[in-house]
Every structure is written in C-alpha cells, then in structure tokens.
Design a protein around this motif. Structure first.
Motif, PDB file in Angstrom:
ATOM      1  N   CYS A 189      40.082  27.296  44.837  1.00 51.33           N
ATOM      2  CA  CYS A 189      38.789  27.130  45.515  1.00 51.33           C
ATOM      3  C   CYS A 189      37.808  28.269  45.222  1.00 51.33           C
ATOM      4  N   LYS A 190      38.217  29.245  44.424  1.00 53.27           N
ATOM      5  CA  LYS A 190      37.366  30.351  43.975  1.00 53.27           C
ATOM      6  C   LYS A 190      36.953  31.326  45.082  1.00 53.27           C
ATOM      7  N   THR A 191      37.660  31.333  46.200  1.00 51.12           N
ATOM      8  CA  THR A 191      37.397  32.280  47.276  1.00 51.12           C
ATOM      9  C   THR A 191      37.912  33.661  46.861  1.00 51.12           C
ATOM     10  N   VAL A 192      37.130  34.711  47.121  1.00 51.90           N
ATOM     11  CA  VAL A 192      37.581  36.071  46.826  1.00 51.90           C
ATOM     12  C   VAL A 192      38.676  36.428  47.821  1.00 51.90           C
ATOM     13  N   LEU A 193      39.835  36.840  47.296  1.00 50.48           N
ATOM     14  CA  LEU A 193      40.984  37.130  48.155  1.00 50.48           C
ATOM     15  C   LEU A 193      41.187  38.611  48.407  1.00 50.48           C
ATOM     16  N   VAL A 194      40.924  39.442  47.398  1.00 51.38           N
ATOM     17  CA  VAL A 194      41.230  40.861  47.547  1.00 51.38           C
ATOM     18  C   VAL A 194      40.398  41.687  46.579  1.00 51.38           C
ATOM     19  N   GLN A 195      40.163  42.924  46.970  1.00 48.73           N
ATOM     20  CA  GLN A 195      39.546  43.932  46.112  1.00 48.73           C
ATOM     21  C   GLN A 195      40.587  45.036  46.015  1.00 48.73           C
ATOM     22  N   ALA A 196      41.065  45.335  44.791  1.00 48.54           N
ATOM     23  CA  ALA A 196      42.172  46.283  44.645  1.00 48.54           C
ATOM     24  C   ALA A 196      42.095  47.029  43.319  1.00 48.54           C
ATOM     25  N   GLN A 197      42.983  48.011  43.178  1.00 49.30           N
ATOM     26  CA  GLN A 197      43.063  48.821  41.971  1.00 49.30           C
ATOM     27  C   GLN A 197      44.237  48.365  41.117  1.00 49.30           C
ATOM     28  N   ASN A 198      44.339  48.954  39.924  1.00 50.09           N
ATOM     29  CA  ASN A 198      45.486  48.713  39.054  1.00 50.09           C
ATOM     30  C   ASN A 198      46.777  48.972  39.815  1.00 50.09           C
ATOM     31  N   GLY A 199      47.780  48.180  39.555  1.00 49.15           N
ATOM     32  CA  GLY A 199      49.086  48.385  40.174  1.00 49.15           C
ATOM     33  C   GLY A 199      49.418  47.402  41.275  1.00 49.15           C
ATOM     34  N   MET A 200      48.486  46.545  41.642  1.00 46.06           N
ATOM     35  CA  MET A 200      48.770  45.580  42.704  1.00 46.06           C
ATOM     36  C   MET A 200      49.658  44.462  42.177  1.00 46.06           C
ATOM     37  N   ASP A 201      50.624  44.077  42.974  1.00 47.28           N
ATOM     38  CA  ASP A 201      51.496  42.947  42.676  1.00 47.28           C
ATOM     39  C   ASP A 201      51.947  42.379  44.013  1.00 47.28           C
ATOM     40  N   GLY A 202      51.351  41.267  44.418  1.00 46.92           N
ATOM     41  CA  GLY A 202      51.700  40.722  45.712  1.00 46.92           C
ATOM     42  C   GLY A 202      51.202  39.309  45.911  1.00 46.92           C
ATOM     43  N   TYR A 203      51.469  38.772  47.099  1.00 38.47           N
ATOM     44  CA  TYR A 203      51.105  37.410  47.456  1.00 38.47           C
ATOM     45  C   TYR A 203      50.107  37.445  48.605  1.00 38.47           C
ATOM     46  N   ILE A 204      49.124  36.551  48.529  1.00 31.38           N
ATOM     47  CA  ILE A 204      48.128  36.420  49.586  1.00 31.38           C
ATOM     48  C   ILE A 204      47.935  34.929  49.856  1.00 31.38           C
ATOM     49  N   LYS A 205      47.840  34.579  51.143  1.00 31.36           N
ATOM     50  CA  LYS A 205      47.560  33.194  51.514  1.00 31.36           C
ATOM     51  C   LYS A 205      46.045  33.031  51.572  1.00 31.36           C
ATOM     52  N   CYS A 206      45.524  32.083  50.819  1.00 35.31           N
ATOM     53  CA  CYS A 206      44.088  31.833  50.782  1.00 35.31           C
ATOM     54  C   CYS A 206      43.637  31.295  52.144  1.00 35.31           C
ATOM     55  N   PRO A 207      42.614  31.922  52.740  1.00 36.79           N
ATOM     56  CA  PRO A 207      42.161  31.466  54.064  1.00 36.79           C
ATOM     57  C   PRO A 207      41.386  30.149  54.023  1.00 36.79           C
ATOM     58  N   LYS A 208      40.983  29.720  52.845  1.00 38.66           N
ATOM     59  CA  LYS A 208      40.179  28.494  52.738  1.00 38.66           C
ATOM     60  C   LYS A 208      41.033  27.268  52.400  1.00 38.66           C
TER      61      LYS A 208
END
Length: 57
Positions: A18-37
């Motif tokens: 759905c193209k919703t912005v999920l996160v703003q982060a730096q190099n090194g991120m590796d994880g799961y996020i549930k899209c709120p939309k």
C-alpha cells in the motif's frame, strides 16, 4: 577543541503493498513491522545503503 558532528544517513522503508511509510532508520536494521494500513507483516532490511522490503513468509 572543536567536535565534528557527523550527519547520520536515514533511510525510509515503505510497505510494498500500500506504499505507507513504515519506518525511518539507519544502516543495520533487520526486523519485522506490521503495516498499520493493510495489516501485512513486512520484513525490512537496511544494509549498505540498500532498503529491502518483502512480505513475511
């Protein structure tokens, strides 16, 4: 003595569905996020300046 401030490069990861912005982060991120939309779980990897997003399998 002066301290030099280094600028941190931040990357944005969006939901591939759905193209919703999920996160703003730096190099090194590796994880799961549930899209709120659209409620899909998205696997986000930010490594070496590359942002990879895919649906959790």
């Amino acid at each position: 003595m002066q301290e030099l401030k280094t600028a941190k490069t931040l990357y944005y990861a969006c939901c591939p569905h759905c193209k919703t912005v999920l996160v703003q982060a730096q190099n090194g991120m590796d994880g799961y996020i549930k899209c709120p939309k659209c409620y899909n779980y998205i696997h986000i990897i930010i490594r070496n300046g590359t942002v990879t997003t895919k649906t959790k399998s």
